[in-house]
Motif scaffolding. Structure first.
Motif, mmCIF file in Angstrom:
data_model
loop_
_atom_site.group_PDB
_atom_site.id
_atom_site.type_symbol
_atom_site.label_atom_id
_atom_site.label_comp_id
_atom_site.label_asym_id
_atom_site.label_seq_id
_atom_site.Cartn_x
_atom_site.Cartn_y
_atom_site.Cartn_z
ATOM 1 N N THR A 178 22.483 -0.450 -27.786
ATOM 2 C CA THR A 178 21.367 0.144 -28.531
ATOM 3 C C THR A 178 20.039 -0.134 -27.837
ATOM 4 N N SER A 179 19.892 -1.361 -27.357
ATOM 5 C CA SER A 179 18.667 -1.709 -26.642
ATOM 6 C C SER A 179 18.541 -0.900 -25.360
ATOM 7 N N VAL A 180 19.665 -0.723 -24.667
ATOM 8 C CA VAL A 180 19.641 0.060 -23.432
ATOM 9 C C VAL A 180 19.256 1.503 -23.721
ATOM 10 N N VAL A 181 19.808 2.068 -24.808
ATOM 11 C CA VAL A 181 19.469 3.449 -25.170
ATOM 12 C C VAL A 181 17.983 3.564 -25.503
ATOM 13 N N GLY A 182 17.462 2.587 -26.260
ATOM 14 C CA GLY A 182 16.033 2.599 -26.569
ATOM 15 C C GLY A 182 15.178 2.487 -25.329
ATOM 16 N N LEU A 183 15.608 1.638 -24.404
ATOM 17 C CA LEU A 183 14.879 1.505 -23.150
ATOM 18 C C LEU A 183 14.933 2.788 -22.347
ATOM 19 N N ALA A 184 16.087 3.453 -22.370
ATOM 20 C CA ALA A 184 16.216 4.707 -21.625
ATOM 21 C C ALA A 184 15.295 5.785 -22.198
ATOM 22 N N LEU A 185 15.202 5.830 -23.532
ATOM 23 C CA LEU A 185 14.325 6.827 -24.150
ATOM 24 C C LEU A 185 12.859 6.557 -23.821
ATOM 25 N N SER A 186 12.465 5.290 -23.864
ATOM 26 C CA SER A 186 11.080 4.965 -23.529
ATOM 27 C C SER A 186 10.795 5.161 -22.045
ATOM 28 N N SER A 187 11.846 5.126 -21.228
ATOM 29 C CA SER A 187 11.661 5.305 -19.781
ATOM 30 C C SER A 187 11.431 6.764 -19.394
ATOM 31 N N VAL A 188 11.684 7.682 -20.331
ATOM 32 C CA VAL A 188 11.464 9.097 -20.022
ATOM 33 C C VAL A 188 9.991 9.339 -19.673
ATOM 34 N N ILE A 189 9.094 8.726 -20.440
ATOM 35 C CA ILE A 189 7.667 8.877 -20.166
ATOM 36 C C ILE A 189 7.331 8.321 -18.787
ATOM 37 N N ALA A 190 7.891 7.147 -18.494
ATOM 38 C CA ALA A 190 7.641 6.546 -17.184
ATOM 39 C C ALA A 190 8.181 7.431 -16.063
ATOM 40 N N PHE A 191 9.342 8.013 -16.276
ATOM 41 C CA PHE A 191 9.961 8.854 -15.245
ATOM 42 C C PHE A 191 9.079 10.051 -14.902
ATOM 43 N N PHE A 192 8.617 10.764 -15.924
ATOM 44 C CA PHE A 192 7.790 11.941 -15.663
ATOM 45 C C PHE A 192 6.390 11.559 -15.183
ATOM 46 N N SER A 193 5.866 10.420 -15.664
ATOM 47 C CA SER A 193 4.560 9.983 -15.164
ATOM 48 C C SER A 193 4.636 9.651 -13.682
ATOM 49 N N ILE A 194 5.654 8.897 -13.296
ATOM 50 C CA ILE A 194 5.820 8.538 -11.891
ATOM 51 C C ILE A 194 6.049 9.777 -11.039
ATOM 52 N N SER A 195 6.848 10.707 -11.553
ATOM 53 C CA SER A 195 7.101 11.940 -10.797
ATOM 54 C C SER A 195 5.812 12.731 -10.581
ATOM 55 N N PHE A 196 4.996 12.832 -11.621
ATOM 56 C CA PHE A 196 3.742 13.577 -11.517
ATOM 57 C C PHE A 196 2.814 12.931 -10.490
ATOM 58 N N ILE A 197 2.664 11.604 -10.579
ATOM 59 C CA ILE A 197 1.773 10.904 -9.646
ATOM 60 C C ILE A 197 2.322 10.980 -8.229
ATOM 61 N N THR A 198 3.633 10.818 -8.079
ATOM 62 C CA THR A 198 4.243 10.853 -6.747
ATOM 63 C C THR A 198 4.033 12.201 -6.074
ATOM 64 N N PHE A 199 4.127 13.287 -6.844
ATOM 65 C CA PHE A 199 3.931 14.615 -6.267
ATOM 66 C C PHE A 199 2.554 14.742 -5.630
ATOM 67 N N PHE A 200 1.521 14.273 -6.298
ATOM 68 C CA PHE A 200 0.170 14.399 -5.748
ATOM 69 C C PHE A 200 -0.057 13.418 -4.604
ATOM 70 N N PHE A 201 0.580 12.241 -4.653
ATOM 71 C CA PHE A 201 0.488 11.332 -3.517
ATOM 72 C C PHE A 201 1.143 11.938 -2.282
ATOM 73 N N LEU A 202 2.240 12.670 -2.489
ATOM 74 C CA LEU A 202 2.922 13.320 -1.363
ATOM 75 C C LEU A 202 2.137 14.534 -0.869
ATOM 76 N N ARG A 203 1.562 15.267 -1.792
ATOM 77 C CA ARG A 203 0.827 16.478 -1.401
ATOM 78 C C ARG A 203 -0.485 16.145 -0.706
ATOM 79 N N ASP A 204 -1.240 15.205 -1.284
ATOM 80 C CA ASP A 204 -2.528 14.801 -0.708
ATOM 81 C C ASP A 204 -2.340 13.468 -0.002
ATOM 82 N N ASP A 205 -2.232 13.512 1.306
ATOM 83 C CA ASP A 205 -1.824 12.344 2.081
ATOM 84 C C ASP A 205 -2.759 11.159 1.894
ATOM 85 N N GLY A 206 -4.059 11.389 1.760
ATOM 86 C CA GLY A 206 -4.998 10.281 1.671
ATOM 87 C C GLY A 206 -5.436 9.947 0.259
#
Length: 368
Positions: A155-183
């Motif tokens: 149950t704790s793992v499932v709760g952690l996985a659900l809360s990690s969805v926000i982290a996953f998409f936040s990291i993906s969004f930031i990573t895309f711009f770091f990759l696109r804009d080199d500096g």
């Protein structure tokens, strides 16, 4: 150096600024972690972005955003593939533990347990009716892995996985711009420092990028090689492919955590050998095979791969790295040990740029 009012004022101002920055980093720790993870992923994916950006089709050059998007999708695919391999194995093993008959497991190792009990009774002069090692082990295992405990953990793992969805998409969004804009990441860090320190910050970030790229690529390669080696050795002894994959994945993933990780992975692997012994072998022999194989493989890894990875790749003495990991582990546990080497590398590089006049800093950073 002679201490003057100006130098003292500069020193205390620097300490106050550092304390303020550390407080802000702690207060917004979640956001800082998102940015740092995105920066690491951008460092890993930058070569692929540049390679795609160099492709020309009839004079048309592939835009950088296309390379960034393709690289981000590749990172997603690798991550999802690893999860699809690891999560079902873990779920299956947890189910096996929840439905395990510990009486049958203990009866299969009754002989060594009886010898151990006799030795303890003779050593501590314990009356036989007051102490039973088998009953003590059985009750301990049942408390650790009963169904209710495992259900709570899931149950704790499932709760952690659900809360990690926000982290996953936040990291993906930031990573895309770091990759696109080199500096972009450089600009974010440089914005914190005064203009007169911009060259120092740029040199520090260049050094950090090189050192951390070497470290992360090295540790990923090391963990992959260890995982494959454990998998092949376990299958060579006749272990089922599913169980061998599980032990290989556990050792490969836990190997990312210096020193403590392999010990935890080895304990989990031995427990899995007790739960599902190798076909045709007793539980005791299975435990000996797993423990002996892991000791030999991890010993080869420690003496051949890790000295190069932990010292030469981050340009630090092995004893220095060991002490830093111990300190980080005592302060922040497993997470501290995991982040110790990258954080220490960053601190050393910035210390060299801004405090090179200090004798201790010169000694610690002379290899950089």
């Amino acid at each position: 150096m002679t201490a003057t009012p100006q130098t003292l004022i500069r020193f205390f101002a620097g300490v106050a600024a550092a304390a303020a920055i550390l407080f802000l980093v702690w207060y917004f720790s979640a956001i800082v972690i998102y940015i740092l993870v995105s920066a690491v992923l951008a460092i890993v994916g930058r070569p692929l972005v540049r390679r795609i950006g160099g492709i020309r089709i009839r004079g048309w050059r592939v835009p950088r955003w296309v390379g960034a998007l393709f690289t981000l999708l590749t990172i997603w695919i690798v991550f999802i593939t690893c999860c699809s391999l690891f999560v079902p194995l873990v779920s299956h093993k947890l189910f096996q533990l929840a439905t395990l008959d510990f009486g049958n497991v203990l009866s299969s190792v009754q002989e060594p347990i009886t010898r151990a009990q006799e030795y303890l009774q003779s050593l501590f002069s314990l009356p036989e009716q007051h102490f039973s090692l088998a009953d003590a082990l059985s009750s301990s295992f049942k408390r650790l892995v009963d169904f209710e405990t495992l259900n709570t953990a899931l149950t704790s793992v499932v709760g952690l996985a659900l809360s990690s969805v926000i982290a996953f998409f936040s990291i993906s969004f930031i990573t895309f711009f770091f990759l696109r804009d080199d500096g972009l990441f450089y600009a974010m860090v440089q914005a914190v420092f005064p203009d007169k320190y911009q060259q120092n910050v740029t040199r520090a970030l260049d050094s950090i990028t090189v050192l951390l790229s070497r470290y992360f690529t090295g540790i990923l390669a090391e963990s992959l090689l260890l995982m494959i080696a454990v998998l092949l050795v376990m299958m060579a002894f006749g272990m089922r492919a599913e169980d061998a994959c599980f032990i290989g994945l556990v050792m490969g993933v836990m190997n990312v955590v210096p020193y403590a990780g392999p010990l935890i992975g080895g304990a989990v692997s031995v427990m899995m050998g007790v739960v599902t012994p190798i076909e045709g072998m007793s539980v005791g022999r299975t435990v000996v095979v797993i423990a002996g194989s892991l000791l030999i493989l991890k010993g080869m890894d420690d003496f051949i791969l890790q000295p190069t990875l932990y010292s030469e790749r981050v340009k630090a003495h092995p004893l220095e790295i060991f002490v830093v990991i111990l300190i980080a582990g005592s302060v922040a546990g497993i997470v501290g040990m995991l982040l110790a080497i990258p954080a220490y590398t960053v601190l050393r590089v910035f210390a060299k740029e801004f405090f090179s006049q200090v004798s201790l800093v010169r000694k610690l950073t002379k290899q950089i």
